[in-house]
Design an enzyme around this catalytic site. Structure first.
Site, mmCIF file in Angstrom:
data_model
loop_
_atom_site.group_PDB
_atom_site.id
_atom_site.type_symbol
_atom_site.label_atom_id
_atom_site.label_comp_id
_atom_site.label_asym_id
_atom_site.label_seq_id
_atom_site.Cartn_x
_atom_site.Cartn_y
_atom_site.Cartn_z
ATOM 1 N N ASP A 68 0.857 -1.181 0.000
ATOM 2 C CA ASP A 68 0.000 0.000 0.000
ATOM 3 C C ASP A 68 0.893 1.231 0.000
ATOM 4 O O ASP A 68 1.548 1.540 1.001
ATOM 5 C CB ASP A 68 -0.917 0.001 1.224
ATOM 6 C CG ASP A 68 -1.853 1.196 1.243
ATOM 7 O OD1 ASP A 68 -2.767 1.236 0.415
ATOM 8 O OD2 ASP A 68 -1.635 2.116 2.066
ATOM 9 N N ASP A 79 -3.614 1.762 6.615
ATOM 10 C CA ASP A 79 -2.633 1.322 5.629
ATOM 11 C C ASP A 79 -2.323 -0.159 5.790
ATOM 12 O O ASP A 79 -2.167 -0.889 4.797
ATOM 13 C CB ASP A 79 -1.356 2.154 5.746
ATOM 14 C CG ASP A 79 -1.582 3.614 5.412
ATOM 15 O OD1 ASP A 79 -2.535 3.902 4.662
ATOM 16 O OD2 ASP A 79 -0.820 4.469 5.901
ATOM 17 N N GLU A 96 -1.559 -1.474 -6.175
ATOM 18 C CA GLU A 96 -2.761 -0.834 -6.687
ATOM 19 C C GLU A 96 -2.444 -0.011 -7.934
ATOM 20 O O GLU A 96 -1.362 0.549 -8.055
ATOM 21 C CB GLU A 96 -3.376 0.091 -5.632
ATOM 22 C CG GLU A 96 -4.012 -0.628 -4.470
ATOM 23 C CD GLU A 96 -4.611 0.358 -3.482
ATOM 24 O OE1 GLU A 96 -5.856 0.441 -3.391
ATOM 25 O OE2 GLU A 96 -3.840 1.042 -2.803
#
Length: 422
Positions: free
Chosen positions: A206, A372, A290
């Site tokens: 992340d 997170d 991501e």
């Protein structure tokens, strides 16, 4: 496997070589501006109804240059022909990007029509593709018309590969950044397929601002915030630049100082990003990241500077080529995958989660966790969905939201991850 890889070295040119490099960069800029003026002139003539040819490609621009170079640039022999070819090639690429952007064939923001280059503005560089381009020894390189140039750092990494026959130089790009000259060799390198230290492990990454990256293993990589730490000095030298007479010696000194400050911030950022991505690609068998819509995130004027300083998109870009080098698999979650809003324990998804809320609290199962860490765990758990496919891979609109993997996840790895997730 054979891959394209760049090796970049800082140069320590002599004063004569510095003048020659600056002359070559100026020749590239001259060719670019000359070609752009010619294209604009021909476009205006065509708008008036005249039947003229507009040189739009590199081949057409080079033909026009060869016809007129003795008149427009009688001194053209003072520099390598590659300097002029580099400028015309840059113009041809810019024209092509503008044309594709207008026709909707190019992703991203719309590209404007090329503008004239000005000395001291933008990136100063040129590319050599022919001539004497080689690494002479551990501390010297050879460039066309420039000669043998001393390097600030050893070239052992590239020299050994060339001597072993596992690397071949295709081109060399010389650039000036922060008052220093650099050379970057684009090489075709034969690499042995690597193997990560823990090929059976999956890690979710992340990326963010508070931490450069939070891993699903609990590891947190600090954000260097290189630009933010240099802002006070940048502001001071900007004031000094504004107070001094433009073009004076003091003005030039302040300008060079500013360039060095920005270059140092960029180097610190790049160093942190390369260390992180190398660690991920060489340690874990499957890396999940991501697909962040960074361009949209930068529209937030309160976060634009810190987001740009973190360079979030660079993590995914570097992993795309480093993972195949080390034998790892890169999995990219879709842009709207709710990694932060989803509970990593029960799978419940929140309707909203503001950025100010740094702790994730699940109303269904009572999980309390850093947002997170929760997002990183959700990304790691996504691999089981990719390998097995199920309803959990669908997004909020009911469509299949499985991310596109750079390589297929092995079936045995997928079954092992499902057992771990269960």
């Amino acid at each position: 496997m054979r891959v394209l890889q760049a090796y970049r070295f800082a140069l320590d040119p002599t004063p004569r070589q510095q003048r020659a490099l600056a002359s070559h960069v100026g020749a590239r800029r001259f060719a670019f501006n000359w070609g752009l003026a010619l294209v604009k002139e021909r476009l205006e003539a065509r708008a008036r109804g005249e039947d003229v040819e507009v040189p739009w490609t590199l081949a057409a621009l080079r033909r026009e240059w060869n016809r007129q170079k003795h008149v427009v640039a009688p001194w053209w022999r003072a520099n390598s022909k590659e300097a002029y070819a580099s400028g015309l090639d840059g113009l041809a690429r810019a024209l092509q990007n503008w044309s594709k952007s207008r026709q909707g064939e190019r992703k991203g923001h719309r590209v404007g029509f090329p503008r004239f280059r000005k000395k001291g503005r933008g990136r100063e560089s040129l590319r050599f593709t022919t001539g004497a381009i080689r690494v002479d020894d551990q501390s010297h390189v050879v460039l066309p018309r420039i000669g043998r140039v001393k390097t600030h750092e050893r070239t052992t990494a590239l020299l050994r590969r060339i001597e072993a026959g596992t690397a071949r130089i295709l081109s060399a790009t010389v650039s000036r950044e922060g008052g220093r000259w650099f050379v970057s060799f684009t090489c075709e390198v034969e690499r042995q397929p690597g193997r990560p230290r823990f090929p059976w492990k999956v890690v979710g990454v992340d990326a963010g601002v508070q931490h450069l990256a939070v891993l699903s293993t609990g590891e947190k990589w600090p954000n260097p915030r290189s630009l933010e730490k240099a802002l006070r000095k940048i502001a001071r030298w900007n004031r000094a630049l504004a107070r001094r007479q433009k073009g004076s010696r003091g003005w030039q000194q302040a300008r060079r100082r500013l360039a060095r400050l920005y270059a140092r911030a960029r180097n610190l950022r790049q160093d942190a990003l390369h260390k992180l991505t190398h660690h991920l690609a060489s340690t874990y068998g499957v890396v999940v990241v991501e697909q962040l819509h960074v361009a949209g995130m930068l529209k937030n004027r309160r976060l634009a500077r810190v987001l740009a300083d973190a360079a979030l998109a660079a993590i995914r870009r570097q992993l795309r080529y480093k993972c195949p080098w080390h034998g790892a698999v890169l999995v990219e979650a879709p842009p709207f995958y709710p990694s932060s809003k989803r509970c990593s324990r029960c799978g419940a998804v929140k309707t909203s989660l503001p950025l100010s809320q740094r702790i994730f609290r699940c109303e269904e199962c009572g999980l309390v966790l850093d947002r997170d860490d929760n997002a990183a765990r959700n990304l790691a758990a996504l691999v089981a969905a990719v390998a097995g496919s199920g309803p959990e891979t669908k997004n909020a609109r009911g469509r299949d939201g499985r991310p596109a993997a750079r390589q297929a996840v092995p079936q045995e790895a997928g079954s092992r991850h499902r057992r771990m997730a269960g």
